[in-house]
Scaffold this motif. Structure first.
Motif, PDB file in Angstrom:
ATOM      1  N   ARG A 280       0.861  -1.189   0.000  1.00 54.38           N
ATOM      2  CA  ARG A 280       0.000   0.000   0.000  1.00 54.38           C
ATOM      3  C   ARG A 280       0.891   1.229   0.000  1.00 54.38           C
ATOM      4  NH1 ARG A 280      -5.131   1.741   0.794  1.00 54.38           N
ATOM      5  NH2 ARG A 280      -5.469   3.691   1.914  1.00 54.38           N
ATOM      6  N   SER A 281       0.620   2.157  -0.926  1.00 56.02           N
ATOM      7  CA  SER A 281       1.446   3.349  -1.057  1.00 56.02           C
ATOM      8  C   SER A 281       0.647   4.427  -1.779  1.00 56.02           C
ATOM      9  CB  SER A 281       2.719   3.042  -1.854  1.00 56.02           C
ATOM     10  OG  SER A 281       2.387   2.697  -3.195  1.00 56.02           O
ATOM     11  N   ARG A 282       1.247   5.584  -1.905  1.00 65.50           N
ATOM     12  CA  ARG A 282       0.624   6.639  -2.707  1.00 65.50           C
ATOM     13  C   ARG A 282       0.568   6.192  -4.161  1.00 65.50           C
ATOM     14  NH1 ARG A 282      -0.343  11.748  -1.069  1.00 65.50           N
ATOM     15  NH2 ARG A 282       0.453  12.426   0.980  1.00 65.50           N
ATOM     16  N   ASP A 283      -0.539   6.533  -4.816  1.00 60.02           N
ATOM     17  CA  ASP A 283      -0.657   6.260  -6.241  1.00 60.02           C
ATOM     18  C   ASP A 283       0.192   7.259  -7.014  1.00 60.02           C
ATOM     19  OD1 ASP A 283      -1.480   5.184  -8.600  1.00 60.02           O
ATOM     20  OD2 ASP A 283      -3.429   6.174  -8.624  1.00 60.02           O
ATOM     21  N   THR A 312      -6.049   8.699  -3.492  1.00 63.83           N
ATOM     22  CA  THR A 312      -4.635   8.934  -3.770  1.00 63.83           C
ATOM     23  C   THR A 312      -3.760   7.754  -3.388  1.00 63.83           C
ATOM     24  OG1 THR A 312      -4.307   9.948  -1.587  1.00 63.83           O
ATOM     25  CG2 THR A 312      -4.919  11.414  -3.395  1.00 63.83           C
ATOM     26  N   MET A 313      -4.342   6.713  -2.811  1.00 62.37           N
ATOM     27  CA  MET A 313      -3.574   5.559  -2.359  1.00 62.37           C
ATOM     28  C   MET A 313      -3.807   4.359  -3.287  1.00 62.37           C
ATOM     29  SD  MET A 313      -1.981   6.847   0.148  1.00 62.37           S
ATOM     30  CE  MET A 313      -1.213   5.368   0.832  1.00 62.37           C
ATOM     31  N   PRO A 429       5.425  17.512  -8.207  1.00 62.24           N
ATOM     32  CA  PRO A 429       4.152  17.206  -7.550  1.00 62.24           C
ATOM     33  C   PRO A 429       4.358  16.461  -6.238  1.00 62.24           C
ATOM     34  CG  PRO A 429       4.101  16.618  -9.879  1.00 62.24           C
ATOM     35  CD  PRO A 429       5.519  16.957  -9.560  1.00 62.24           C
ATOM     36  N   GLY A 430       3.715  16.947  -5.185  1.00 58.70           N
ATOM     37  CA  GLY A 430       3.769  16.276  -3.901  1.00 58.70           C
ATOM     38  C   GLY A 430       5.044  16.486  -3.118  1.00 58.70           C
ATOM     39  N   TRP A 431       5.978  17.276  -3.669  1.00 61.24           N
ATOM     40  CA  TRP A 431       7.252  17.475  -2.979  1.00 61.24           C
ATOM     41  C   TRP A 431       7.141  18.633  -2.010  1.00 61.24           C
ATOM     42  CZ3 TRP A 431      11.232  21.453  -3.814  1.00 61.24           C
ATOM     43  CH2 TRP A 431      12.406  21.202  -3.091  1.00 61.24           C
ATOM     44  N   THR A 432       7.522  18.397  -0.758  1.00 55.94           N
ATOM     45  CA  THR A 432       7.555  19.447   0.256  1.00 55.94           C
ATOM     46  C   THR A 432       8.999  19.810   0.527  1.00 55.94           C
ATOM     47  OG1 THR A 432       5.550  18.591   1.278  1.00 55.94           O
ATOM     48  CG2 THR A 432       6.907  20.092   2.596  1.00 55.94           C
ATOM     49  N   SER A 478     -10.633   3.613  -7.847  1.00 58.60           N
ATOM     50  CA  SER A 478     -10.548   4.438  -9.053  1.00 58.60           C
ATOM     51  C   SER A 478      -9.352   4.046  -9.875  1.00 58.60           C
ATOM     52  CB  SER A 478     -10.518   5.917  -8.690  1.00 58.60           C
ATOM     53  OG  SER A 478      -9.492   6.190  -7.765  1.00 58.60           O
ATOM     54  N   SER A 479      -8.197   4.734  -9.734  1.00 57.29           N
ATOM     55  CA  SER A 479      -7.141   4.569 -10.735  1.00 57.29           C
ATOM     56  C   SER A 479      -5.783   4.371 -10.125  1.00 57.29           C
ATOM     57  CB  SER A 479      -7.132   5.806 -11.631  1.00 57.29           C
ATOM     58  OG  SER A 479      -5.863   6.066 -12.099  1.00 57.29           O
ATOM     59  N   ILE A 480      -5.121   3.283 -10.560  1.00 61.61           N
ATOM     60  CA  ILE A 480      -3.680   3.156 -10.255  1.00 61.61           C
ATOM     61  C   ILE A 480      -2.931   3.365 -11.556  1.00 61.61           C
ATOM     62  CG2 ILE A 480      -3.764   0.643 -10.510  1.00 61.61           C
ATOM     63  CD1 ILE A 480      -1.423   0.495  -8.640  1.00 61.61           C
TER      64      ILE A 480
END
Length: 482
Positions: A280-283, A312-313, A429-432, A478-480
């Motif tokens: 299990r992880s971020r998509d 999102t997972m 995207p998604g980078w902090t 939904s979508s991977i």
């Protein structure tokens, strides 16, 4: 380690089965209004699942779900796919290409010609046999690839494509090149040996005693193609970038459902003789492809699988055995597989600002680009560039030399120095970005010679390389993205 005994099947019998029952591919646009089903079945063969996912991924298709079954020597798979905009496939030439190419792949190798609707700018996914390949792996150190690209320029080698990754202080890069003036591959043994020697000297200078490193210069081989991303996974795995990886395995089901970190759980299914792997992880794009690369590189065979995502997972479940029929029985085996899966997922996660490159294709371009980034205190966390005719297209993800957000002034200076080749700057995207504790950390001071005066600061990026039950997951998902 527990062994599951299987009957011996003569290879000639397997070939006969393929001839009697050739592979079948069905494209179904009727069942769902919002997606296309790609159904494939054929005689089973080790690696066929990865080949199919790799093929669909290279077409930039999004795999939203997949169900796989390959017990009993027969392979059956269903992929739910859309294009990048979430639309089902309607272009008849694309549909025909998928059918023909997947069938051809089982018989004589993947078809290489893309339909007109898929013509794209140069990217080093598959590179033709006309290029000499350079593979580099080692510790992520500042300046390495900038020096290498400079040496290649001095040796009159024209870089036609390159891709590089960094992860856990390790780095790997693949560069494709040709003769800078005559064109075509470099085949002269003496020249290849000279280029290899010069490159090894550069790499050795950036590594200490006992540090793992490798440099390989490969002349083109007729009939062979290298899938660059597939090969990068292999180089990083051989470079043991997975050892520091730690997943999040604490808490119960409720914790896992609300946690965005990577979870890997490995259990035994003694009744059927499988090891069951749940991830299990971020998509994210190409997640399925990356996971299958890890399983294949570790010589595991996927017999059944179900993959999908929830928001999102993403959830992936695999029923696997080793190639020799054994399951995972020891803690060391399970721990190593867990680390390798986490590493495969993390390698492609981008960090920093994305610089999109558009430029005239010329010899020395890569050297000029990486030098400009290095001299302005920027490090590359990942990179991809390729030539398409007289144009070069690529993208670089950059941070400052300590892994913090790049200084906007440095970006502007780089844009001035390379003559407008940078056409867009976007945050990953998604980078902090990491928060700098002081101005001296976020913006490293440099001497007049261009060297950092904070040599002991950690380096985290390609500055190090470029210089300086299978249906149970099927409902309500939904979508991977493959």
């Amino acid at each position: 380690m527990k062994t599951t005994y299987q009957p011996y099947i003569d290879p000639e019998y397997e070939s006969l089965i393929e001839r009697i029952y050739p592979p079948r591919v069905c494209i179904d646009n009727e069942t769902y209004q919002d997606r296309t089903l790609v159904k494939a079945d054929s005689a089973n063969k080790h690696g066929i699942l990865l080949e199919m996912v790799q093929f669909l991924t290279d077409l930039d298709l999004v795999i939203s779900k997949s169900y796989i079954s390959s017990d009993g020597g027969w392979f059956m798979d269903v992929f739910h796919v859309t294009d990048q905009l979430g639309n089902k496939l309607t272009d008849e030439s694309l549909i025909l290409y998928i059918q023909e190419a997947l069938c051809a792949n089982r018989r004589r190798g993947m078809s290489k010609e893309l339909p007109t609707c898929l013509s794209r700018e140069g990217r080093p996914r598959h590179v033709s046999t006309d290029h000499t390949a350079l593979e580099i792996a080692g510790t992520d150190r500042p300046g390495l690839l900038s020096e290498i690209s400079a040496v290649l320029f001095e040796l009159e080698c024209h870089v036609t494509a390159a891709m590089a990754w960094t992860h856990n202080t390790r780095a790997a890069s693949i560069i494709y090149m040709e003769d800078g003036f005559r064109g075509g591959p470099i085949t002269d043994p003496k020249r290849l040996a000279h280029v290899q020697e010069q490159l090894e000297n550069v790499v050795e200078a950036h590594h200490g005693m006992g540090e793992r490193r490798s440099v390989r210069l490969l002349a083109p081989a007729p009939g062979q193609q290298t899938h660059t991303e597939r090969r990068l996974h292999q180089l990083m795995y051989a470079n043991i970038d997975y050892e520091p990886c730690q997943g999040c395995n604490g808490g119960g089901v409720a914790h896992r459902n609300n946690c965005t970190k990577i979870h890997v759980f490995i259990e035994s299914c003694e009744e059927k003789g499988y090891s069951v792997v749940n991830v299990r992880s971020r998509d994210r794009p190409k997640l399925l492809f990356d996971t299958l690369c890890a399983l294949t590189d570790m010589q595991y065979v996927v017999f059944h699988a179900a993959v999908s995502s929830n928001g999102t997972m993403a959830d992936q479940e695999y029923f696997i055995r080793q190639e020799d029929g054994c399951t995972l029985e020891t803690d060391n085996e399970r721990h190593r597989l867990t680390q390798s899966l986490i590493a495969a997922i993390e390698r492609r996660i981008t960090h920093g600002l994305r610089l999109d490159i558009r430029s005239d294709n010329r010899m020395g371009l890569l050297s000029d680009l990486t030098r400009a980034l290095r001299e302005n205190g920027l490090s590359i966390s990942s990179a991809e560039i390729g030539a398409n005719g007289d144009r070069a297209v690529g993208s670089f993800y950059v941070t400052d030399a300590s892994g913090y957000e790049a200084n906007p002034q440095a970006i502007e200076q780089v844009k001035k120095e390379i003559g407008g080749s940078i056409v867009a700057v976007n945050k990953s995207p998604g980078w902090t970005p990491k928060t700098s504790k002081s101005p001296s950390v976020a913006s490293i001071s440099r001497t007049s010679s261009g060297r950092s005066i904070n040599e002991d600061k950690p380096r985290f990026s390609l500055g190090s390389l470029f210089w300086s039950q299978l249906e149970r997951l099927s409902n309500n998902f939904s979508s991977i993205r493959s």
